[in-house]
Design a protein around this motif. Structure first.
Motif, PDB file in Angstrom:
ATOM      1  N   GLN A  41      -1.775   6.071  13.924  1.00  9.94           N
ATOM      2  CA  GLN A  41      -2.066   4.712  14.353  1.00  9.94           C
ATOM      3  C   GLN A  41      -2.525   3.885  13.163  1.00  9.94           C
ATOM      4  O   GLN A  41      -3.179   4.395  12.262  1.00  9.94           O
ATOM      5  N   LEU A  42      -2.140   2.640  13.209  1.00  8.34           N
ATOM      6  CA  LEU A  42      -2.590   1.679  12.201  1.00  8.34           C
ATOM      7  C   LEU A  42      -3.225   0.521  12.955  1.00  8.34           C
ATOM      8  O   LEU A  42      -2.600  -0.060  13.841  1.00  8.34           O
ATOM      9  N   GLN A  43      -4.456   0.195  12.626  1.00  8.65           N
ATOM     10  CA  GLN A  43      -5.130  -0.934  13.262  1.00  8.65           C
ATOM     11  C   GLN A  43      -5.101  -2.125  12.305  1.00  8.65           C
ATOM     12  O   GLN A  43      -5.373  -1.976  11.109  1.00  8.65           O
ATOM     13  N   THR A  45      -1.607   5.306   6.200  1.00  3.89           N
ATOM     14  CA  THR A  45      -1.456   4.855   4.829  1.00  3.89           C
ATOM     15  C   THR A  45      -0.815   3.477   4.801  1.00  3.89           C
ATOM     16  O   THR A  45       0.380   3.311   5.009  1.00  3.89           O
ATOM     17  N   PHE A  46      -1.631   2.496   4.501  1.00  2.51           N
ATOM     18  CA  PHE A  46      -1.194   1.097   4.513  1.00  2.51           C
ATOM     19  C   PHE A  46      -0.030   0.877   3.557  1.00  2.51           C
ATOM     20  O   PHE A  46       0.918   0.156   3.892  1.00  2.51           O
ATOM     21  N   SER A  47      -0.077   1.497   2.405  1.00  3.42           N
ATOM     22  CA  SER A  47       0.926   1.225   1.380  1.00  3.42           C
ATOM     23  C   SER A  47       2.307   1.733   1.745  1.00  3.42           C
ATOM     24  O   SER A  47       3.280   1.437   1.055  1.00  3.42           O
ATOM     25  N   ALA A  95      -4.961  -1.474  -2.544  1.00  2.00           N
ATOM     26  CA  ALA A  95      -6.263  -0.849  -2.768  1.00  2.00           C
ATOM     27  C   ALA A  95      -7.277  -1.303  -1.724  1.00  2.00           C
ATOM     28  O   ALA A  95      -8.226  -0.572  -1.415  1.00  2.00           O
ATOM     29  N   LYS A  96      -7.054  -2.494  -1.188  1.00  2.00           N
ATOM     30  CA  LYS A  96      -7.957  -3.039  -0.173  1.00  2.00           C
ATOM     31  C   LYS A  96      -7.366  -2.975   1.230  1.00  2.00           C
ATOM     32  O   LYS A  96      -7.975  -3.456   2.189  1.00  2.00           O
TER      33      LYS A  96
END
Length: 122
Positions: A1-3, A28-30, A75-76
Motif C-alpha cells: 500500500q502507498l498512502q 517505495t515511492f521512487s 529522498a522526501k
C-alpha cells in the motif's frame, strides 16, 4: 500500500501561484510514476501533469503547459506541482496519484490521495 496526502491548496486570486505537495508513505515511492489530476464540478477528472520515477520525464496537459511545473524529491517521498498565472478555470479538486505505468489514463494509477481544493477567484 502507498498512502498519499496532498496539501497546499487554497483560495488564490487570478494570476497568483500555488505549490501543491503530495507526501507518500508505505511502498517505495521512487518506483512509481506520480501524477496530478484535477476534477472540477460537473466535469470529468483530467490529468494535469505526471512525472516518471527519476524525474527525468514530465508531461503537462495543454491547459497548464507553460504555467506549471511538476517535480519530485525521492529522498522526501514527495511530489510537487507548482502552478503559476492561475486562472478561474484552474478551480478544481487536485489529486495526486501513483502508478507503475507511464500513462495519461487515471485507470493506470493505483493509489490516490484525498484531494486538495484549489479555488481561483476573479
Amino acid at each position: 500500500q502507498l498512502q498519499l496526502v496532498e496539501s497546499g491548496g487554497g483560495l488564490v486570486q487570478v494570476g497568483g501561484s500555488l505549490r501543491l505537495s503530495c507526501a507518500a508513505s508505505g511502498h517505495t515511492f521512487s518506483s512509481y510514476v506520480m501524477g496530478w489530476f484535477r476534477q472540477a464540478p460537473g466535469k470529468e477528472r483530467e490529468l494535469v501533469a505526471h512525472i516518471n520515477w527519476s524525474g527525468s520525464t514530465k508531461y503537462y496537459s495543454d491547459p497548464v503547459k507553460g504555467r506549471s511545473t511538476i517535480s519530485r524529491d525521492n529522498a522526501k517521498n514527495t511530489v510537487y506541482l507548482q502552478m503559476n498565472s492561475l486562472k478561474p478555470e484552474d478551480t478544481a479538486v487536485y489529486y495526486c496519484a501513483a502508478g507503475l505505468t507511464w500513462s495519461r489514463a487515471d485507470t493506470a494509477y493505483d493509489y490516490w490521495g484525498q484531494g486538495t481544493q484549489v479555488t481561483v477567484s476573479s
